[in-house]
Design a protein around this motif. Sequence first.
Motif, PDB file in Angstrom:
ATOM      1  N   LEU A 159      29.066  37.059  32.647  1.00 21.35           N
ATOM      2  CA  LEU A 159      30.110  38.051  32.409  1.00 21.35           C
ATOM      3  C   LEU A 159      31.034  38.146  33.612  1.00 21.35           C
ATOM      4  N   ALA A 160      32.310  38.318  33.343  1.00 26.52           N
ATOM      5  CA  ALA A 160      33.284  38.415  34.413  1.00 26.52           C
ATOM      6  C   ALA A 160      32.986  39.616  35.317  1.00 26.52           C
ATOM      7  N   ARG A 161      32.637  40.727  34.707  1.00 26.35           N
ATOM      8  CA  ARG A 161      32.354  41.930  35.497  1.00 26.35           C
ATOM      9  C   ARG A 161      31.154  41.719  36.412  1.00 26.35           C
ATOM     10  N   LEU A 206      42.576  34.731  53.652  1.00 35.95           N
ATOM     11  CA  LEU A 206      41.291  35.108  53.063  1.00 35.95           C
ATOM     12  C   LEU A 206      41.480  36.153  51.960  1.00 35.95           C
ATOM     13  N   VAL A 207      42.398  37.076  52.191  1.00 32.08           N
ATOM     14  CA  VAL A 207      42.697  38.073  51.151  1.00 32.08           C
ATOM     15  C   VAL A 207      43.273  37.374  49.920  1.00 32.08           C
ATOM     16  N   GLN A 208      44.152  36.426  50.188  1.00 31.66           N
ATOM     17  CA  GLN A 208      44.734  35.685  49.049  1.00 31.66           C
ATOM     18  C   GLN A 208      43.668  34.947  48.251  1.00 31.66           C
ATOM     19  N   ILE A 209      42.742  34.329  48.988  1.00 32.19           N
ATOM     20  CA  ILE A 209      41.668  33.603  48.286  1.00 32.19           C
ATOM     21  C   ILE A 209      40.852  34.585  47.439  1.00 32.19           C
ATOM     22  N   SER A 210      40.497  35.715  48.060  1.00 31.37           N
ATOM     23  CA  SER A 210      39.699  36.705  47.335  1.00 31.37           C
ATOM     24  C   SER A 210      40.435  37.189  46.087  1.00 31.37           C
ATOM     25  N   ASN A 211      41.732  37.436  46.216  1.00 35.97           N
ATOM     26  CA  ASN A 211      42.512  37.871  45.045  1.00 35.97           C
ATOM     27  C   ASN A 211      42.573  36.804  43.967  1.00 35.97           C
ATOM     28  N   LYS A 212      42.659  35.571  44.426  1.00 35.16           N
ATOM     29  CA  LYS A 212      42.733  34.470  43.468  1.00 35.16           C
ATOM     30  C   LYS A 212      41.414  34.332  42.704  1.00 35.16           C
ATOM     31  N   ASP A 225      39.402  36.707  42.103  1.00 35.43           N
ATOM     32  CA  ASP A 225      39.424  37.839  41.190  1.00 35.43           C
ATOM     33  C   ASP A 225      40.233  37.513  39.935  1.00 35.43           C
ATOM     34  N   GLU A 226      41.392  36.973  40.163  1.00 30.70           N
ATOM     35  CA  GLU A 226      42.296  36.676  39.049  1.00 30.70           C
ATOM     36  C   GLU A 226      41.731  35.588  38.138  1.00 30.70           C
ATOM     37  N   GLU A 227      41.163  34.548  38.760  1.00 30.35           N
ATOM     38  CA  GLU A 227      40.703  33.429  37.934  1.00 30.35           C
ATOM     39  C   GLU A 227      39.370  33.698  37.242  1.00 30.35           C
TER      40      GLU A 227
END
Lengths: 315, 502, 284
Positions: A2-4, A301-307, A309-311
């Motif tokens: 599950l994504a969550r 690193l923030v960008q990676i973490s956001n990515k 999250d998004e993917e």
Amino acid sequence: MLARVANNLFWMGRYIERSEHVARYLNVNYFSSLDAPNIKSQDRQFVLRSMLFMLGDPEEDESKFLKEQDVLYSIGLDPNNPFSIISTVKLARENANSARDLISTELYEAINKFYHFVLNYPKEVFVKNGLHDFTSNIAEMTAILRGKIRGTLLHDSVYAIIMMGVNIERATQITRMINSKYNDALLSQGSHGDKFSKSFEWTTLLKCAESYDMMRRFYKKTPTSITTLEFLILNPNCPRSVMNSLNQVNEHVRMLNPEKRYNNDSTAFLIGRVRAEYEFKYVEEIEKDIKSFIEDILDSLVQISNKVDEEFFSY
Amino acid sequence: MFIVFYHVPFTKTISMANIENQIFSSYQRNPDLYDEIYDKQGKVKEIYQKLFEIYGEHTISDYVNLNSKAKSSFFNQGITFQVYGDNDVQEKIFPFDLFPRIIDHKEWDIIERGSIQRSKALNLFLWDIYHDKKILKDKIVPLELITSSANYLDQMNGINPPGGIYNHISGIDIIKHNDGKYYVLEDNIRCPSGVSYVICNRTALKKALFGVFNHYQTHSVTNYAENLLDLLESVKPKGVDVPNVVVITPGMYNSAFYEHSYLAKTMGVELVEGRDLFVENDFVYMKTIKGPEKVDVIYRRIDDQFIDPLEFRPDSALGVPGLFAAYKKGNVTLANAPGTGVADDKAVYTYMPQIIKYYLDEEPILNNVHTYHCSRPDELKYVLEHIHELVIKPVDEAGGYGISIGNKLTKAEIEKVKVEIKENPRKYVAQPIMSLSVHPTYIDETESFEQRHVDLRTYTVMGKDKEFVLKGGLTRVALKRGNLIVNSSQGGGSKDTWVLKK
Amino acid sequence: MPNQYKITYSTENTYENWVNNAYWQFLIIPMENNTQHHIDVEFSNSLFAVNDFSINGYGFKTIRVHPKKKFKKINFEAQFSFIKDHIDPFNFPLDINDSLAYKEIKELTFKINFEAFLRSTVLTKLPNDLDSIFHFNLSNTIFENLQELNKWTFNNFQFKAGVTKVDSKLTDIISTKQGVCQDFTHLFCAIARQNGIPTRYVSGYLNQAHGLLGDSQMHAWAECYIPQIGWKGFDPTNNVLANTNHIKVCHGKDYNDCSPLRGIIYSHGKNKTTHTVKVHSQEQ
């Protein structure tokens, strides 16, 4: 998966790693300051401020006198401080709880013990004479957790997600430590004929990253700004280096998405791109402008973490 | 070659005839109560003799030690429930008693057949009241009983659940009365919980006192999850080849969350929350890291009113909007089916013997506690004359409100109850006062074994043309002396329950 | 003569703050039955979210919408065109055995078969004091009594928008003697059920071209089951029997089973919703 739940596992990994780094930073700074070679580094106010700075909660008022017990309590056991170790451990367990059916009983039990240890640690003991006991126990328990993660989970997507969290957090925390020790080195220079590049703070930094012995073995010299940064940022063989963490993130994202197709919108692409940047960097480029480097890497690193999250976590 | 280390005392077999049994030396028996391990003459019953000997070799302090180890193992594994205080949340374990309850195969056979019989009869009853309603038309069960029930769901009328099953999972609460017979107290066919404790209790007992198992041929309880999965898969929607089963939970703050995660984990299926699912084109999907994945069977641990905010309670954030429409269309199975609650109402319970007879043409295998309906004149007369030996219950109150226990009432109170019943006889039923059997239970405060009342919850799982009863069940203990309520929220504990092989 | 109908239903919803998650379920499509057919549905929303056509728990057609991105404003517009046959409400057999009808409604099987529409619900619960309400005259036929009830409701209560809400209780309506179509229908249902007549709440559209009273949104009326006749529609708001001007969407025990729009909105702050319904008919 599950994504969550994947999101929860990712953050479980991050919080476990975070608690360890904060604990070690407290321990090493406090105890190495006791017999530091210069007055500034010995100054208790200086050390307490450094701790708060690293935590991301710096005391802006320079004239304010910080009470040791208050600062230690706030960073260690204050449940109302979202950055405290106890809050971090609570969050680690809460995230583990909701993914309980996916992780091994052994790992869950270890997290649970860890949580109860922190939760039940007597506050008075901690602020008076328990700092070493508390923080070294945390270091040991997180080592056990890492062992359980590696040794009792199937090395599939669950493992990959946790390890991505662990390594993104590790790179972040190492960078934060570099940032605050860089700051300390700037502040303490000249107080005892100490030059920035040869500051005592670099030794402390390496100890905070549990990398001092390895570093001595590798360079066979007293740490300087340049060798320390090279070792902690660029050396892929140092297990705590930013480079090593990025390599690990890269390896684990490929477990989640083994696709080889060109896709510049994927997490794997972004990680590869950041990794490539540091793989072939001269440490001198970093040392010239440490501040910008720190901002850049934290931002990446923030960008990676956001990515991630998004993917993987949003639908 | 394996070398097995034994903890010697557990395997030593000494006749206990003249050795003082320390651990039970201060055990006091009340002759009015049915003791599970001692017979009327004060002799330990045969099936308990070995166990009695083995435990008797321990001192109380050994026992205390083992007990606390078992407790900390529960705690570390996070097998806890949360108690919300004024300022903080405390985690507690369900008190667990290391002295097991034993049921021999003959008695178990009755319990097992009786549990299946009840579950089947309830299933047929549910089908009937959501279809032709023959049992009402034949005047076996009064219409008001169904229509006054808050758990009757109009939306379930005419729906054919996959495999024809409504109550896939039933938890039946059984007691042994002082006549030595088993009686059913309650049928739980909404979301009966507690099965994970059956397995945890066994695990804990095995760890603490593994030697005792060498002397008893006990049925395993660890096969629950595989049977549950098997039966859930058997009620898959039409056209599905290999069904995707999930467990849905209200979330980690629910008191039974441990159980939900345990069941998902041991079945090897996803544990989802409402927000992980969505409905499109009347199919249910879960949101995974690789995109949507269709879901076919949902073992739901969320109450009817919360499963779909577009169909039931709109203020519920626990459910899945559109889930009921997908269910109605036959694209997903819900276990248990919505609307089963109507059949476990207290008032329906009183008709169970008639319901069993009506649908199965069989006599009930397990006794019902006899119920007097004050609405019937002759029964009203009996009730008014025998209040001192009856429990008087209002038919429409839940949660134990308005219950009068006859032998605890003063003369004046009895007269008052009589007046109330006469004013509105339809409102009351009465039952004989049941005396739950007792079992030796270790009590912390007195550091000794004492008699405590126990009941037994059995778990029956029904699938398409097959059923399974977990050979064990949850023995619940009322830890307060004299207390008859064995609920965990009322300070109850539990015991491992052994069902012996032939 | 059959009527060619065109109905436009539109609603506009604006929110003070971002709505991160929302679900809607519309229960507004005219039902297919023996007087309503060739129903053509067009439905759209301003966020281009999927319009998920489905059937609710009571068997009526719904449309569910769940936008996948956050928003502050969303419009929905529906257009229905269909044929409605001419209805003569008085077209039923006159040779009814009245005592048999009164006997039938007392039988258990009858009560079981129509149980849902005999039950008193939160919105159709009568006050304990029944003196001031309409009573059946058992020397008249059931149909006549229901017509009288229709007339009594119409004469004793004043149509006034804004004084009641969708969850207003009958006690309030009886004491204020004001309300809208839902309230009159609830009252009608309650009294008819009290007298043993299975009665259902009907939600639908009203063609107001012929001077009938409504509030330019959805209309409500009641349907009663009369032995030997079947289901008959009564519109207490207008003191008429349901006819060609009444376009039925669905029925239920009360408004709660029929609410045209159910929404779950995850947001905070104020919101504004407007509805408009336009009914256009053309005799063929």
